[in-house]
Motif scaffolding. Structure first.
Motif, PDB file in Angstrom:
ATOM      1  N   MET A 138       0.942  -1.169  -0.126  1.00  4.95           N
ATOM      2  CA  MET A 138      -0.200   0.089  -0.047  1.00  4.95           C
ATOM      3  C   MET A 138       0.818   1.183  -0.082  1.00  4.95           C
ATOM      4  SD  MET A 138      -2.958  -1.311  -0.095  1.00  4.95           S
ATOM      5  CE  MET A 138      -4.371  -0.387   0.255  1.00  4.95           C
ATOM      6  N   GLU A 139       2.225   1.036  -0.086  1.00  3.43           N
ATOM      7  CA  GLU A 139       2.908   2.284  -0.265  1.00  3.43           C
ATOM      8  C   GLU A 139       2.744   2.956  -1.598  1.00  3.43           C
ATOM      9  OE1 GLU A 139       7.136   1.575   0.644  1.00  3.43           O
ATOM     10  OE2 GLU A 139       6.433   0.015   2.168  1.00  3.43           O
ATOM     11  N   GLY A 140       2.843   4.212  -1.507  1.00  2.00           N
ATOM     12  CA  GLY A 140       2.592   4.968  -2.507  1.00  2.00           C
ATOM     13  C   GLY A 140       1.367   5.686  -2.882  1.00  2.00           C
ATOM     14  N   LEU A 141       0.307   5.267  -2.169  1.00  2.00           N
ATOM     15  CA  LEU A 141      -0.938   5.764  -2.138  1.00  2.00           C
ATOM     16  C   LEU A 141      -0.868   6.896  -1.382  1.00  2.00           C
ATOM     17  CD1 LEU A 141      -3.411   2.738  -1.490  1.00  2.00           C
ATOM     18  CD2 LEU A 141      -2.998   3.967  -3.591  1.00  2.00           C
ATOM     19  N   PRO A 142      -1.420   8.157  -1.815  1.00  2.00           N
ATOM     20  CA  PRO A 142      -1.419   9.266  -1.144  1.00  2.00           C
ATOM     21  C   PRO A 142      -2.530   9.227  -0.234  1.00  2.00           C
ATOM     22  CG  PRO A 142      -2.627   9.540  -3.385  1.00  2.00           C
ATOM     23  CD  PRO A 142      -1.939   8.105  -3.472  1.00  2.00           C
ATOM     24  N   GLY A 143      -2.268   9.906   1.002  1.00  2.00           N
ATOM     25  CA  GLY A 143      -3.270   9.878   1.905  1.00  2.00           C
ATOM     26  C   GLY A 143      -3.567   8.490   2.730  1.00  2.00           C
ATOM     27  N   ASP A 144      -4.195   8.648   3.664  1.00  2.00           N
ATOM     28  CA  ASP A 144      -4.785   7.410   4.650  1.00  2.00           C
ATOM     29  C   ASP A 144      -5.337   6.208   3.712  1.00  2.00           C
ATOM     30  OD1 ASP A 144      -5.087   6.076   7.027  1.00  2.00           O
ATOM     31  OD2 ASP A 144      -7.130   6.886   7.114  1.00  2.00           O
ATOM     32  N   VAL A 145      -4.421   5.184   4.061  1.00  2.26           N
ATOM     33  CA  VAL A 145      -5.013   4.037   3.263  1.00  2.26           C
ATOM     34  C   VAL A 145      -6.484   3.791   3.472  1.00  2.26           C
ATOM     35  CG1 VAL A 145      -4.676   1.383   3.041  1.00  2.26           C
ATOM     36  CG2 VAL A 145      -2.630   3.004   3.265  1.00  2.26           C
ATOM     37  N   ILE A 146      -7.049   3.866   4.773  1.00  2.00           N
ATOM     38  CA  ILE A 146      -8.452   3.667   4.775  1.00  2.00           C
ATOM     39  C   ILE A 146      -9.323   4.764   3.920  1.00  2.00           C
ATOM     40  CG2 ILE A 146     -10.354   3.684   6.624  1.00  2.00           C
ATOM     41  CD1 ILE A 146      -8.401   2.655   8.655  1.00  2.00           C
ATOM     42  N   THR A 147      -9.031   5.947   4.141  1.00  2.00           N
ATOM     43  CA  THR A 147      -9.574   6.638   3.521  1.00  2.00           C
ATOM     44  C   THR A 147      -9.593   6.636   1.963  1.00  2.00           C
ATOM     45  OG1 THR A 147      -9.170   8.495   4.957  1.00  2.00           O
ATOM     46  CG2 THR A 147      -9.785   9.339   2.722  1.00  2.00           C
ATOM     47  N   VAL A 148      -8.571   6.404   1.369  1.00  2.87           N
ATOM     48  CA  VAL A 148      -8.182   5.827  -0.153  1.00  2.87           C
ATOM     49  C   VAL A 148      -8.966   4.601  -0.486  1.00  2.87           C
ATOM     50  CG1 VAL A 148      -6.438   5.102  -1.973  1.00  2.87           C
ATOM     51  CG2 VAL A 148      -5.855   7.072  -0.366  1.00  2.87           C
ATOM     52  N   MET A 149      -9.136   3.722   0.296  1.00  2.00           N
ATOM     53  CA  MET A 149      -9.765   2.592   0.005  1.00  2.00           C
ATOM     54  C   MET A 149     -11.294   2.660   0.075  1.00  2.00           C
ATOM     55  SD  MET A 149      -7.407   0.458  -0.694  1.00  2.00           S
ATOM     56  CE  MET A 149      -8.423  -1.259  -0.965  1.00  2.00           C
ATOM     57  N   ALA A 150     -11.595   3.712   0.979  1.00  2.00           N
ATOM     58  CA  ALA A 150     -13.068   3.976   1.136  1.00  2.00           C
ATOM     59  C   ALA A 150     -13.561   4.732  -0.219  1.00  2.00           C
ATOM     60  CB  ALA A 150     -13.408   4.578   2.246  1.00  2.00           C
TER      61      ALA A 150
END
Length: 85
Positions: free
Chosen positions: A1-13
């Motif tokens: 999940m590295e490289g995703l901008p922002g909080d992982v939970i927010t991005v996945m939501a």
């Protein structure tokens, strides 16, 4: 999940919501009045095109799938734009 901008939970939501737009549109197209239906189809197709092209990769299979989906979404936009009441 590295490289995703922002909080992982927010991005996945956000990804979960955007991914469900097409299935929601099937239901909404059946219950919404003409004018709302037309504009929501156009906006949903635009958001989905942005999601498909912006979140993809350059692998051949993804390019083929994203191209087909984008062409169909553009068709939805054109058809919705030309809808008559």
């Amino acid at each position: 999940m590295e490289g995703l901008p922002g909080d992982v939970i927010t991005v996945m939501a956000i990804a979960a919501i955007v991914t469900n737009i097409p299935i929601l549109m099937i239901y909404l197209a059946r219950i919404l009045p003409y004018k709302s239906n037309r504009w929501i189809n156009i906006v949903a197709a635009i958001f989905t095109i942005i999601y498909v092209t912006g979140g993809g990769s350059i692998t051949p299979h993804y390019i083929i799938i994203a191209s087909i989906e984008t062409i169909l979404l553009l068709t939805i936009i054109v058809k919705a734009w030309k809808w008559k009441n």
